[in-house]
Scaffold this active site. Structure first.
Site, PDB file in Angstrom:
ATOM      1  N   SER A 157       1.101  -7.294  -0.832  1.00 31.08           N
ATOM      2  CA  SER A 157       1.686  -8.273   0.096  1.00 31.08           C
ATOM      3  C   SER A 157       0.761  -9.434   0.411  1.00 31.08           C
ATOM      4  CB  SER A 157       2.142  -7.596   1.394  1.00 31.08           C
ATOM      5  OG  SER A 157       1.070  -7.327   2.265  1.00 31.08           O
ATOM      6  N   THR A 171       1.068  -4.126   4.457  1.00 30.55           N
ATOM      7  CA  THR A 171       0.725  -4.417   5.847  1.00 30.55           C
ATOM      8  C   THR A 171       0.174  -5.830   6.046  1.00 30.55           C
ATOM      9  OG1 THR A 171      -1.506  -3.508   5.569  1.00 30.55           O
ATOM     10  CG2 THR A 171       0.213  -1.995   6.347  1.00 30.55           C
ATOM     11  N   ASP A 172      -0.459  -6.412   5.019  1.00 30.71           N
ATOM     12  CA  ASP A 172      -1.209  -7.655   5.227  1.00 30.71           C
ATOM     13  C   ASP A 172      -0.340  -8.809   5.707  1.00 30.71           C
ATOM     14  OD1 ASP A 172      -3.543  -6.417   4.576  1.00 30.71           O
ATOM     15  OD2 ASP A 172      -3.742  -7.291   2.580  1.00 30.71           O
ATOM     16  N   THR A 229       0.823  -1.212   0.000  1.00 32.76           N
ATOM     17  CA  THR A 229       0.000   0.000   0.000  1.00 32.76           C
ATOM     18  C   THR A 229       0.854   1.257   0.000  1.00 32.76           C
ATOM     19  OG1 THR A 229      -1.812  -1.109   1.145  1.00 32.76           O
ATOM     20  CG2 THR A 229      -1.762   1.284   1.288  1.00 32.76           C
TER      21      THR A 229
END
Length: 326
Positions: A64, A97-98, A18
């Protein structure tokens, strides 16, 4: 040998996410495409980084959620390469972030670095009205240059987290990460790190092993380790289906299972019976908890082995590496 008078470099490795995302309109914080902006352009968008001794390298450019072994192999190799340089103080990785917590744990387990490896991210794309990526990136570079920073760390929303504890806990807020009972290691405040407690030096316990990294690079796939969850009205159908499919397709037979139990790792009796069947057939099973805080406290007679405090996501990686002999 590095010149003592020359500031040590920090290397930025980009993987997408992101932080490198773009949306069609400003203010759209969810309808964006991740991994669109180069790491070099991310650096250029943060004026305070201008003039610092930085190197930038694009390792991948993905969302990710699609992270996998191939990118991890490349990332581990590049991190190890740069950390071995005397003129490099630390490495910063821009990441989605995932799966940031999984990549952080993977790098810690494989490399055990003593120099800082700092993963950072953003919850808003680069096109947001108020993007959070630039500040996170600046903070990560600050941490990577701090003489008290060691090992694999994550920096987001002004907090510094250890790889073994960090977890994404929110779907939308910019302060999306938490370290559970351990709490953050420190805070980044106006370009300085205030350590609440100092990071461990993992390399003193499990020093970097080039042969371990070489074995990783030769792997074509991680061992098949699946992650299941216990819940009310659960059964063992998923486990039995995996075993049946493995019987028909031996290459797909699970080698390990991680189950996120309720409470203190408790399991629905039907699911536990199926897991015991898997154990009898040579599948390694580890028991974690779906609770956000705490850990499985061992001591229940006959219970399946627990994950020693690891979250299900990290326990899956740890078990896969264990099955690889790493």
């Amino acid at each position: 040998m590095a010149d003592a008078k020359t500031p040590l470099r920090r290397v930025i490795l980009g993987t997408g996410g992101t932080i490198a995302g773009r949306a069609a309109r400003a203010g759209d914080n969810v309808g964006y495409v991740a991994g669109q902006v180069s790491a070099q352009d991310l650096i250029a968008a943060v004026p305070p980084l201008a003039g610092l001794p930085l190197e930038v390298e694009q390792v991948a450019q993905i969302d990710s959620k699609d992270m996998g072994l191939a990118v991890w192999q490349r990332l581990a190799e590049r991190v190890a390469h740069h950390l071995a340089r005397e003129d490099v103080a630390g490495v910063v990785i821009t990441h989605g972030t995932d799966t940031l917590e999984e990549t952080a744990f993977f790098l810690r387990a494989v490399l055990s670095p003593t120099k800082p490896v700092v993963l950072t991210c953003a919850m808003r794309p680069s096109t947001a009205l108020v993007p959070d990526g630039p500040q996170n990136l600046l903070d990560a570079v600050t941490v990577a240059g701090d003489p008290q920073a060691h090992g694999v760390l994550a920096v987001c929303a002004g907090s510094v987290h250890a790889a073994e504890h960090v977890t994404k806990v929110h779907t939308y807020r910019v302060d999306a990460f938490d370290s559970g009972d351990a709490g953050p290691l420190g805070l980044v405040e106006e370009g300085r790190v205030r350590w609440l407690h100092l990071p461990d030096r993992p390399g003193t316990e499990t020093p970097f092993d080039a042969q371990r990294l070489q074995r990783l690079q030769q792997a074509t796939a991680l061992p098949r380790v699946h992650w299941l969850t216990s819940h009310a009205d659960a059964d063992g159908v998923q486990v039995l289906a995996l075993l049946a499919y493995g019987d028909a397709h031996p290459e797909a037979m699970p080698q390990g299972l991680v189950v996120a139990g309720t409470g203190n790792g408790t399991l629905h009796q039907a699911l536990e019976a199926a897991l015991q069947e898997a154990v009898s057939r040579g599948v390694v099973v580890r028991r974690s908890s779906r609770c956000a805080r705490g850990r499985v406290i061992p001591g229940v007679a006959g219970a399946l082995a627990d994950t020693q405090g690891l979250s299900p996501a990290k326990a899956r990686i740890a078990l896969a590496l264990e099955l690889m002999g790493m």
